[in-house]
Write a protein that holds these residues in place. Sequence first.
Motif, mmCIF file in Angstrom:
data_model
loop_
_atom_site.group_PDB
_atom_site.id
_atom_site.type_symbol
_atom_site.label_atom_id
_atom_site.label_comp_id
_atom_site.label_asym_id
_atom_site.label_seq_id
_atom_site.Cartn_x
_atom_site.Cartn_y
_atom_site.Cartn_z
ATOM 1 N N GLN A 296 0.727 -1.190 0.052
ATOM 2 C CA GLN A 296 -0.046 0.177 0.072
ATOM 3 C C GLN A 296 0.827 1.362 -0.074
ATOM 4 O O GLN A 296 0.302 2.200 0.275
ATOM 5 C CB GLN A 296 -1.012 0.194 1.113
ATOM 6 C CG GLN A 296 -2.064 -1.326 1.083
ATOM 7 C CD GLN A 296 -2.891 -1.223 2.238
ATOM 8 O OE1 GLN A 296 -3.022 -0.521 2.992
ATOM 9 N NE2 GLN A 296 -3.664 -2.435 2.436
ATOM 10 N N LEU B 290 -13.355 2.722 5.849
ATOM 11 C CA LEU B 290 -12.690 1.391 5.704
ATOM 12 C C LEU B 290 -12.946 0.548 4.335
ATOM 13 O O LEU B 290 -12.553 0.283 3.607
ATOM 14 C CB LEU B 290 -12.677 0.562 7.075
ATOM 15 C CG LEU B 290 -11.997 -0.706 6.903
ATOM 16 C CD1 LEU B 290 -10.591 -0.710 6.377
ATOM 17 C CD2 LEU B 290 -12.331 -1.563 8.242
ATOM 18 N N TRP C 89 -13.052 2.089 1.127
ATOM 19 C CA TRP C 89 -11.522 2.591 0.838
ATOM 20 C C TRP C 89 -11.093 1.187 0.239
ATOM 21 O O TRP C 89 -9.926 1.302 -0.442
ATOM 22 C CB TRP C 89 -10.948 2.977 2.110
ATOM 23 C CG TRP C 89 -9.534 3.022 2.164
ATOM 24 C CD1 TRP C 89 -8.827 4.505 1.683
ATOM 25 C CD2 TRP C 89 -8.437 2.183 2.487
ATOM 26 N NE1 TRP C 89 -7.339 4.179 1.909
ATOM 27 C CE2 TRP C 89 -7.215 2.824 2.471
ATOM 28 C CE3 TRP C 89 -8.514 0.940 3.035
ATOM 29 C CZ2 TRP C 89 -6.042 2.567 2.686
ATOM 30 C CZ3 TRP C 89 -7.189 0.404 3.333
ATOM 31 C CH2 TRP C 89 -6.103 1.140 3.248
ATOM 32 N N LEU C 90 -11.410 -0.082 0.965
ATOM 33 C CA LEU C 90 -10.818 -1.263 0.705
ATOM 34 C C LEU C 90 -11.216 -1.574 -0.894
ATOM 35 O O LEU C 90 -10.187 -1.914 -1.739
ATOM 36 C CB LEU C 90 -11.178 -2.434 1.556
ATOM 37 C CG LEU C 90 -10.449 -2.300 2.687
ATOM 38 C CD1 LEU C 90 -11.360 -3.572 3.528
ATOM 39 C CD2 LEU C 90 -9.009 -2.775 2.698
ATOM 40 N N SER C 91 -12.332 -1.593 -1.188
ATOM 41 C CA SER C 91 -12.952 -1.843 -2.589
ATOM 42 C C SER C 91 -12.207 -0.889 -3.545
ATOM 43 O O SER C 91 -12.100 -1.130 -4.745
ATOM 44 C CB SER C 91 -14.422 -1.913 -2.839
ATOM 45 O OG SER C 91 -14.809 -2.326 -1.654
ATOM 46 N N THR D 5 -7.633 -0.120 -2.363
ATOM 47 C CA THR D 5 -6.668 -0.948 -1.921
ATOM 48 C C THR D 5 -6.691 -2.531 -2.809
ATOM 49 O O THR D 5 -5.556 -2.759 -3.187
ATOM 50 C CB THR D 5 -7.075 -1.695 -0.342
ATOM 51 O OG1 THR D 5 -7.503 -0.309 0.291
ATOM 52 C CG2 THR D 5 -6.071 -2.282 0.266
ATOM 53 N N PHE D 6 -7.833 -3.072 -3.120
ATOM 54 C CA PHE D 6 -7.710 -4.159 -3.844
ATOM 55 C C PHE D 6 -7.331 -4.144 -5.206
ATOM 56 O O PHE D 6 -6.337 -4.902 -5.539
ATOM 57 C CB PHE D 6 -9.348 -4.776 -3.686
ATOM 58 C CG PHE D 6 -9.714 -5.378 -2.437
ATOM 59 C CD1 PHE D 6 -8.935 -5.654 -1.355
ATOM 60 C CD2 PHE D 6 -11.102 -5.502 -2.055
ATOM 61 C CE1 PHE D 6 -9.405 -6.261 -0.304
ATOM 62 C CE2 PHE D 6 -11.466 -5.781 -0.842
ATOM 63 C CZ PHE D 6 -10.656 -6.344 -0.062
ATOM 64 N N ALA E 43 -14.071 -10.520 -1.376
ATOM 65 C CA ALA E 43 -12.984 -9.771 -2.062
ATOM 66 C C ALA E 43 -13.263 -10.204 -3.430
ATOM 67 O O ALA E 43 -13.847 -11.028 -3.840
ATOM 68 C CB ALA E 43 -11.803 -10.562 -1.671
ATOM 69 N N ARG F 186 -6.632 -11.680 6.446
ATOM 70 C CA ARG F 186 -6.743 -10.095 6.235
ATOM 71 C C ARG F 186 -7.557 -9.561 7.413
ATOM 72 O O ARG F 186 -7.220 -8.568 7.977
ATOM 73 C CB ARG F 186 -7.451 -9.701 4.977
ATOM 74 C CG ARG F 186 -7.464 -8.383 4.863
ATOM 75 C CD ARG F 186 -8.032 -7.682 3.709
ATOM 76 N NE ARG F 186 -7.213 -6.499 3.518
ATOM 77 C CZ ARG F 186 -6.229 -6.251 2.318
ATOM 78 N NH1 ARG F 186 -5.793 -7.031 1.505
ATOM 79 N NH2 ARG F 186 -5.638 -5.180 2.484
ATOM 80 N N THR G 102 -13.104 -11.412 5.352
ATOM 81 C CA THR G 102 -12.670 -11.754 4.158
ATOM 82 C C THR G 102 -12.370 -13.327 4.187
ATOM 83 O O THR G 102 -11.474 -13.759 3.401
ATOM 84 C CB THR G 102 -11.664 -11.001 3.308
ATOM 85 O OG1 THR G 102 -10.741 -10.563 4.402
ATOM 86 C CG2 THR G 102 -12.072 -9.798 2.689
ATOM 87 N N GLU H 153 -17.868 -2.158 10.002
ATOM 88 C CA GLU H 153 -17.307 -3.468 9.887
ATOM 89 C C GLU H 153 -17.590 -4.591 11.240
ATOM 90 O O GLU H 153 -17.572 -5.729 10.847
ATOM 91 C CB GLU H 153 -15.518 -3.272 10.014
ATOM 92 C CG GLU H 153 -14.808 -4.562 10.031
ATOM 93 C CD GLU H 153 -13.322 -3.958 10.856
ATOM 94 O OE1 GLU H 153 -13.345 -3.237 11.361
ATOM 95 O OE2 GLU H 153 -12.465 -4.746 10.651
#
Length: 454
Positions: free
Chosen positions: A95, A106, A109-111, A114-115, A182, A217, A221, A252
């Motif tokens: 990252q 969160l 932001w991940l989708s 990050t991914f 994911a 993770r 997930t 989350e």
Amino acid sequence: MTTDSIQPLSIAAPVNPRKAFRGALLDFVDDPFYVSEAESVRYIPDGLLVLKDGRIEALGHYEDLKDVYADVAIVAYPGMVLTPGLIDTHIHFPQTEMIAAYGEQLLEWLSKYTFPTERKFQSKDYAQQVAAIFLDELLRNGTTTALVFATVFPESVDAFFEEAERRNLRMIAGKVMMDRNAPDFLKDTAQSAYQASKQLIETWHGRGRLLYAVTPRFAPTSTDEQLRLAGRLLEEYPDVYLHTHLSENVNEVAWVKELFPQCQGYLDAYDRAGLVKNRSVFAHGVQLTDEEFQRLSAAEAAIAFCPTSNLFLGSGLFRLEKAKSTEFPVKLGLGTDVGAGTSFSILQTANEAYKVAQLRHQRLSPFQALFLATLGGARALNLEDKIGNFEPGKEADFIVLNPRATPLLAFRNSEALPTSLVELADRIFSLVIMGDDRAVQATYIMGELAYEKQ
Ligand code: GUN
Ligand code: ZN
């Protein structure tokens, strides 16, 4: 004339294998959250740190040791503070390039960021390039040990460890395990994650200074089956780590309740799989209940407090006083959590930790902050027998801090280094609040210069 009497012109004197460093020495021998500063802080205003074979052999007042080590070459850092290397208990190397990604909390932001970024790390070449940039950045910031997330791709773990090995760093890392919720391009399966992790443990754990962390993770997930197999790895390899995220964000936590309806709470999803142990490190813990803090304490598990990330993603304010309670103490370190964290600097991370405490009407003293960054981090990672302070025998990873590194710091700290702990606290506080990579004059790894500020 005979040749018998011909002698070499000189016989080389045996070279002393030691080296020594002169400067102000500052480290911790105990935890300033629980004992007084006089009992926990070790400060030698004009000290000598003596190393042999990359380890600390002795430390003391320069005046007391200078004759004992008269034949040892000394590197002097007048006006500077030598302190153990900083320890980052939670960071993601892939990252690095997506630090400062705008606008989300969160899960979004991940989708969104990050991914897609982590997908690039299926290329080992790419992973190697980023690992090199990442490790150089850690050293520039005075961080000598970190607990590191790679990606789901085993090649990214190999790339990271190869670069860390090249630099002789004490690093802990692992392959991300992720078999649901994911994108397909990042998913493994319970079985493939188990097999790949096992292979990586066999290759890397305990090789030189490198150590492995089993790395699901986070609960959303991983299926129950994947968490269970992560637990099996911990049973099969009792001295590897468990590294994951826990109770960071309100949405989350609610999602985990839906995904694991049979569980008491978020931590219980890990606990039922045998993942809450002495070598388990959980990032964040912002939303933990009192009972969960108690469970972490009983299990001797650790939390990585990641204030820049918690503020950046709007996750919340960590309850420092719960982790450092006398009744149910939890091992605690600081984590940058780059790329949700906004700085590689553990000094800047401590700065934000201080402000998080302020917002909750709590105090984080300058020495407590520096403790978390050094010996506290080492304890959180179960590495206090190897790193974290200047005890003789430990590995000589240390940094040189310049209290006058910038024009403003030079003005703020215009007087010579103090001799009293009270005055020293003020000087250290200025480095915690205003310091960053600019305050790191040099970083030494096993006694070798690994970075020096130009
Ligand atoms: N939770 C699950 N994955 C991540 C991640 O990559 N960063 C942060 N901050 N939290 C997470
Ligand atoms: Zn993280």
